[in-house]
Each structure stands twice: as C-alpha cells, then as structure tokens.
Design a protein around this motif. Sequence first.
Motif, short mmCIF file in Angstrom:
data_model
loop_
_atom_site.label_atom_id
_atom_site.label_comp_id
_atom_site.label_asym_id
_atom_site.label_seq_id
_atom_site.Cartn_x
_atom_site.Cartn_y
_atom_site.Cartn_z
N ASP A 75 0.82 -1.22 0.00
CA ASP A 75 0.00 0.00 0.00
C ASP A 75 0.85 1.27 0.00
O ASP A 75 0.65 2.16 0.84
N THR B 151 2.39 4.95 -0.92
CA THR B 151 2.02 6.22 -1.52
C THR B 151 2.98 6.49 -2.68
O THR B 151 4.03 5.84 -2.81
N ASP B 152 2.64 7.46 -3.51
CA ASP B 152 3.57 7.85 -4.56
C ASP B 152 4.89 8.30 -3.97
O ASP B 152 5.97 8.03 -4.52
N LEU C 161 3.09 -4.85 -5.83
CA LEU C 161 2.15 -4.28 -4.87
C LEU C 161 1.51 -5.42 -4.09
O LEU C 161 0.79 -6.24 -4.65
N GLU D 113 -4.18 -2.83 -2.63
CA GLU D 113 -4.31 -1.90 -3.75
C GLU D 113 -5.43 -2.33 -4.69
O GLU D 113 -5.57 -3.51 -5.02
N THR D 114 -6.23 -1.37 -5.12
CA THR D 114 -7.33 -1.63 -6.03
C THR D 114 -6.83 -1.68 -7.47
O THR D 114 -5.71 -1.23 -7.77
N ARG E 86 -5.74 1.69 -8.44
CA ARG E 86 -4.43 2.08 -7.91
C ARG E 86 -3.31 1.43 -8.73
O ARG E 86 -2.27 2.06 -8.99
N VAL E 87 -3.51 0.19 -9.14
CA VAL E 87 -2.52 -0.46 -10.00
C VAL E 87 -2.35 0.34 -11.29
O VAL E 87 -1.22 0.60 -11.73
N VAL F 93 -0.35 3.57 -10.60
CA VAL F 93 1.09 3.34 -10.39
C VAL F 93 1.78 3.07 -11.72
O VAL F 93 2.87 3.59 -11.99
N LYS G 193 0.85 -7.60 -9.16
CA LYS G 193 -0.12 -7.43 -8.06
C LYS G 193 -0.30 -8.75 -7.33
O LYS G 193 -0.67 -9.76 -7.93
N TYR H 139 -8.26 -7.84 -11.53
CA TYR H 139 -6.96 -7.25 -11.87
C TYR H 139 -6.45 -7.68 -13.24
O TYR H 139 -5.38 -7.27 -13.66
#
Length: 218
Positions: free
Chosen positions: A63, A65-66, A83, A87-88, A91-92, A95, A105, A121
């Motif tokens: 999880d 952050t940038d 990841l 992460e959803t 979010r994948v 990134v 993932k 995913y």
Amino acid sequence: MSALVKICGLAEVDSLDAAVEAGADFVGFVFHPKSPRAILPEAAAELADALPSEVRKVGLFVDPTDDDLVAVLAHLRLDMLQLHGAETPARVDAVRLEFGLPVIKAVGISTAADVAAAHAYDDHADWLLFDAKPPVDADRPGGLGQPFPWELMRGWNGETPWMLAGGLTPENVAAAISASGAGAVDVSSGVERAVGVKDPARIAAFIKAAKSAGAGRW
C-alpha cells in the motif's frame, strides 16, 4: 519449458550471488518496514549494481504512496514494482501510469472464490502473484511461509501471466508446479536458514528443483 523463478527478500551479497548463479529470473527487494526482510533503498542499490541486465529487479511495497515509491526509485532503478497490499485495480493503473514500470499485483488465496475475484486485476496488472491469504491478525500480507491448496489455480483462466507463492520450498516446489500448473514461482522464507536470513544452498536447490519441474502456460 522451465519455470521462471523469483527469489524475494534478498539483503546480502552471498544470497544474491547464489540466486544469479543458479539462474533466477527475478530478484526481489522488500521495502515494507514491518517485514523482517526489509532493506533500505541505499543498500538495495548497492546489491543491484552487481546484477546482470537479464535478471529483473523487483521492489516489493505494501500500500505505498507515490512518495514512498519516489523515495526508493531515487536510489534504485527497478524493473518492476510489486504491490502486496490492498491496492485496487485503479491504484494499479495509477502506479503503472505514474512510474512507467510493469506492476506485479499480489492476491491472497484460500478458496476458489479468491481465485475468481482475482479477475478484477486481469486487465490492470502486468503479472499476478497468487500467495496464501494471511491470517486476520497477521502484521504483514506475505512472507509467512504458508501454502494454500495449489490445485485451486487450475481454475484460473485469466490472460495475465502469474506466479505461485506461499510456503514454497526446495522440497515441495516441483509438486506445487505440477498441482497448480504454474509457469513461474516466487519464494522467500522457504530458502532461509533463519527468519530473514537467506541460505545460498537452499536458494540454489530451489531454483534447480523449479527449473527441472517443467512449467505451465506462463
């Protein structure tokens, strides 16, 4: 066709050398502070400098952050980002777009329903990594040395390349590949002599066993 192999949680020169010499395809560095295999970006960069270009360098994050990703990438050029949290798919995607790197993932598995849910995913991650779902009270999502029923992966019919993880060892990896149809495997605790301390001999034995076992579609 032989299986692809990822050795994760590397932090020492001798274990990294053993992985490369035995034919590892991926090596993983853990940037999750709660893990006993966590490594500082500066230390990972020193290790990565000695790697041949054909061995892909993977950074494992939970999880992030940038800013977390930027802090590591400022020191170390990675080939892939893993990841390993909650992460959803969105979010994948974010990134991948922001950092321009392929994403692995991780998905926790304990039942056939978990395998089916991983399809969320399928059009987002570049690779999926199917790991044992951690206990509810676990303080980290992976590296716990627990397998899941490998035959569940026979129900996976997605198009995304995938790796099998969770409780793999030199002694059981061939059976795991046979039962699951995996074309790639990932190991961390199964090649250690103590928690967080890799054993070069077990790394070599794991890679030999995996490469000798054949592989599935990936």
